[in-house]
Design a protein around this motif. Structure first.
Motif, PDB file in Angstrom:
ATOM      1  N   HIS A  36     -59.588  18.131 -15.796  1.00  0.00           N
ATOM      2  CA  HIS A  36     -60.108  17.484 -16.719  1.00  0.00           C
ATOM      3  C   HIS A  36     -61.877  18.384 -15.859  1.00  0.00           C
ATOM      4  N   PHE A  37     -62.277  19.315 -16.803  1.00  0.00           N
ATOM      5  CA  PHE A  37     -63.969  20.022 -16.520  1.00  0.00           C
ATOM      6  C   PHE A  37     -64.308  19.036 -16.404  1.00  0.00           C
ATOM      7  N   ASP A  38     -65.444  19.150 -15.541  1.00  0.00           N
ATOM      8  CA  ASP A  38     -66.221  17.987 -15.155  1.00  0.00           C
ATOM      9  C   ASP A  38     -67.764  18.497 -16.451  1.00  0.00           C
ATOM     10  N   ASN A  39     -67.652  17.028 -16.308  1.00  0.00           N
ATOM     11  CA  ASN A  39     -69.103  16.932 -17.880  1.00  0.00           C
ATOM     12  C   ASN A  39     -69.715  17.936 -17.679  1.00  0.00           C
ATOM     13  N   ALA A  40     -70.572  18.783 -16.512  1.00  0.00           N
ATOM     14  CA  ALA A  40     -71.112  19.831 -16.619  1.00  0.00           C
ATOM     15  C   ALA A  40     -71.132  20.501 -16.868  1.00  0.00           C
ATOM     16  N   VAL A  41     -70.060  20.911 -17.041  1.00  0.00           N
ATOM     17  CA  VAL A  41     -68.801  22.175 -17.449  1.00  0.00           C
ATOM     18  C   VAL A  41     -68.433  22.173 -18.584  1.00  0.00           C
ATOM     19  N   LEU A  42     -68.451  21.142 -19.251  1.00  0.00           N
ATOM     20  CA  LEU A  42     -68.056  20.467 -20.750  1.00  0.00           C
ATOM     21  C   LEU A  42     -70.010  21.170 -21.890  1.00  0.00           C
ATOM     22  N   GLY A  43     -71.027  20.018 -20.601  1.00  0.00           N
ATOM     23  CA  GLY A  43     -71.720  20.297 -22.072  1.00  0.00           C
ATOM     24  C   GLY A  43     -71.769  19.136 -22.669  1.00  0.00           C
ATOM     25  N   GLU A  44     -73.036  18.835 -22.714  1.00  0.00           N
ATOM     26  CA  GLU A  44     -73.187  17.503 -24.366  1.00  0.00           C
ATOM     27  C   GLU A  44     -72.519  17.884 -25.282  1.00  0.00           C
ATOM     28  N   GLN A  45     -72.025  18.782 -25.891  1.00  0.00           N
ATOM     29  CA  GLN A  45     -71.898  18.756 -27.716  1.00  0.00           C
ATOM     30  C   GLN A  45     -69.947  19.085 -27.476  1.00  0.00           C
ATOM     31  N   GLN A  46     -69.796  18.893 -25.354  1.00  0.00           N
ATOM     32  CA  GLN A  46     -67.798  18.032 -25.531  1.00  0.00           C
ATOM     33  C   GLN A  46     -67.484  17.471 -25.037  1.00  0.00           C
ATOM     34  N   VAL A  51     -65.211  15.109 -26.863  1.00  0.00           N
ATOM     35  CA  VAL A  51     -63.631  14.555 -27.371  1.00  0.00           C
ATOM     36  C   VAL A  51     -63.611  14.818 -25.431  1.00  0.00           C
ATOM     37  N   LYS A  52     -63.760  15.293 -25.356  1.00  0.00           N
ATOM     38  CA  LYS A  52     -63.494  15.166 -23.975  1.00  0.00           C
ATOM     39  C   LYS A  52     -62.033  14.315 -23.200  1.00  0.00           C
ATOM     40  N   GLY A  53     -61.250  15.391 -23.093  1.00  0.00           N
ATOM     41  CA  GLY A  53     -59.548  14.708 -23.295  1.00  0.00           C
ATOM     42  C   GLY A  53     -58.711  15.335 -24.114  1.00  0.00           C
ATOM     43  N   ALA A  54     -59.406  16.406 -25.397  1.00  0.00           N
ATOM     44  CA  ALA A  54     -58.416  17.452 -25.760  1.00  0.00           C
ATOM     45  C   ALA A  54     -58.149  18.478 -25.217  1.00  0.00           C
ATOM     46  N   ASP A  89     -65.504   8.670 -14.428  1.00  0.00           N
ATOM     47  CA  ASP A  89     -65.321  10.091 -15.203  1.00  0.00           C
ATOM     48  C   ASP A  89     -65.512  11.562 -14.374  1.00  0.00           C
ATOM     49  N   LEU A  90     -64.819  11.910 -13.303  1.00  0.00           N
ATOM     50  CA  LEU A  90     -64.621  12.813 -12.768  1.00  0.00           C
ATOM     51  C   LEU A  90     -63.835  13.386 -11.991  1.00  0.00           C
ATOM     52  N   ALA A  91     -63.586  14.576 -11.861  1.00  0.00           N
ATOM     53  CA  ALA A  91     -62.265  14.678 -10.873  1.00  0.00           C
ATOM     54  C   ALA A  91     -62.152  14.824  -9.428  1.00  0.00           C
ATOM     55  N   ASP A 108     -61.856  -2.671 -21.120  1.00  0.00           N
ATOM     56  CA  ASP A 108     -61.554  -2.662 -19.789  1.00  0.00           C
ATOM     57  C   ASP A 108     -63.012  -1.407 -18.990  1.00  0.00           C
ATOM     58  N   MET A 109     -62.982  -0.759 -19.369  1.00  0.00           N
ATOM     59  CA  MET A 109     -63.397   0.265 -18.793  1.00  0.00           C
ATOM     60  C   MET A 109     -65.492  -0.174 -19.729  1.00  0.00           C
ATOM     61  N   GLY A 110     -65.836  -1.224 -19.986  1.00  0.00           N
ATOM     62  CA  GLY A 110     -67.235  -1.394 -20.357  1.00  0.00           C
ATOM     63  C   GLY A 110     -67.787  -1.292 -21.519  1.00  0.00           C
ATOM     64  N   GLN A 111     -66.408  -0.963 -23.199  1.00  0.00           N
ATOM     65  CA  GLN A 111     -67.735  -0.462 -23.936  1.00  0.00           C
ATOM     66  C   GLN A 111     -67.284  -1.817 -24.846  1.00  0.00           C
ATOM     67  N   ASP A 112     -68.351  -2.094 -25.782  1.00  0.00           N
ATOM     68  CA  ASP A 112     -68.158  -3.022 -26.382  1.00  0.00           C
ATOM     69  C   ASP A 112     -66.938  -2.874 -27.785  1.00  0.00           C
ATOM     70  N   HIS A 113     -66.168  -3.972 -28.018  1.00  0.00           N
ATOM     71  CA  HIS A 113     -65.557  -3.868 -29.066  1.00  0.00           C
ATOM     72  C   HIS A 113     -65.169  -3.101 -29.828  1.00  0.00           C
ATOM     73  N   ALA A 114     -66.537  -2.694 -30.870  1.00  0.00           N
ATOM     74  CA  ALA A 114     -66.663  -1.395 -31.846  1.00  0.00           C
ATOM     75  C   ALA A 114     -66.425   0.007 -31.207  1.00  0.00           C
ATOM     76  N   GLY A 115     -67.111  -0.121 -30.164  1.00  0.00           N
ATOM     77  CA  GLY A 115     -67.038   1.154 -29.247  1.00  0.00           C
ATOM     78  C   GLY A 115     -65.514   1.528 -28.815  1.00  0.00           C
ATOM     79  N   ALA A 116     -65.306   0.533 -28.966  1.00  0.00           N
ATOM     80  CA  ALA A 116     -63.649   0.479 -27.651  1.00  0.00           C
ATOM     81  C   ALA A 116     -63.323   1.117 -29.116  1.00  0.00           C
ATOM     82  N   ILE A 117     -63.027   0.297 -30.414  1.00  0.00           N
ATOM     83  CA  ILE A 117     -62.144   0.851 -31.519  1.00  0.00           C
ATOM     84  C   ILE A 117     -63.004   2.640 -32.259  1.00  0.00           C
ATOM     85  N   GLU A 118     -63.985   2.527 -31.792  1.00  0.00           N
ATOM     86  CA  GLU A 118     -63.749   3.930 -32.161  1.00  0.00           C
ATOM     87  C   GLU A 118     -64.206   4.700 -31.827  1.00  0.00           C
TER      88      GLU A 118
END
Length: 206
Positions: free
Chosen positions: A62-72, A75-78, A111-113, A171-181
């Protein structure tokens, strides 16, 4: 016919006999169980040939979040959010079988390598590589295919994937709506891509 774990381990050991390095790709959609089954398969081989199998997780690239930037980041995981060329270089080094190769591993809770998180030793002549896009029929992913001696694809029904992915996000702390989304508007989009655009595997595993 769907192979069982013991049959797969025996099959790989027979195929790898005499090879200095034998690489197996274990591909499948998000939530298919690649990490778990990859470890099972590695352990099963090591039970028969102690210390001879290693596991490389694609998620470490995975590219690090700092490399991806906020816009990407959403969709991290694409496919485009991975360092495919870095993975390819490491697989080429592993195939050479002339020195140990350090590979990164992904820490999901953080959420990092982690660079150099795992070492593939010279003794590990069978290497299982697991990841979503190892058989993706799109450049630059399709260029990985010649590096693998044998390929497996995990076939899992969409309903099962959805259930697993929702539970993962919860399990990673998302609420139900966030997990579904995240499941339906992120992971399952990637899952459909993997299923729709997969190079033919040597064998399927359910």
């Amino acid at each position: 016919m769907t192979p069982d774990l013991d049959a797969l381990a025996d099959q790989i050991i027979r195929a790898a006999e005499g090879a200095s390095r034998y690489l197996v790709a274990l591909a499948g959609p998000p939530g298919a169980g690649k990490s778990v089954r990859g470890q099972w398969l590695c352990d099963a081989i090591n039970e028969r040939l102690p210390g001879r199998a290693g596991l490389v997780p694609m998620d470490g690239y995975h590219f690090d979040n700092a490399v991806l930037g906020e816009q990407q980041i959403p969709v991290k995981g694409a496919p485009h959010t991975f360092d495919v060329q870095g993975l390819r270089c490491d697989l080429e080094r592993i195939r050479q079988a002339d020195q140990p190769v350090a590979v990164p591993v992904f820490d999901r809770p953080l959420d990092l390598a982690r660079a150099g998180g795992r070492l593939i030793s010279l003794e590990q002549h069978i290497v299982i590589v697991e990841g979503n896009y190892l058989l993706l029929d799109r450049s630059p992913w399709r260029e990985l295919r010649p590096l693998f001696d044998w390929t497996l694809f995990l076939e899992v029904d969409d309903a099962v994937l959805v259930d697993r992915l929702v539970r993962r996000w919860l399990d990673m702390g998302q609420d139900h709506a966030g997990a579904i989304e995240r499941t339906h508007h992120k992971d399952m989009l990637n899952a459909q891509l993997v299923k729709r655009c997969c190079l033919p595997p040597d064998q399927c595993w359910r």
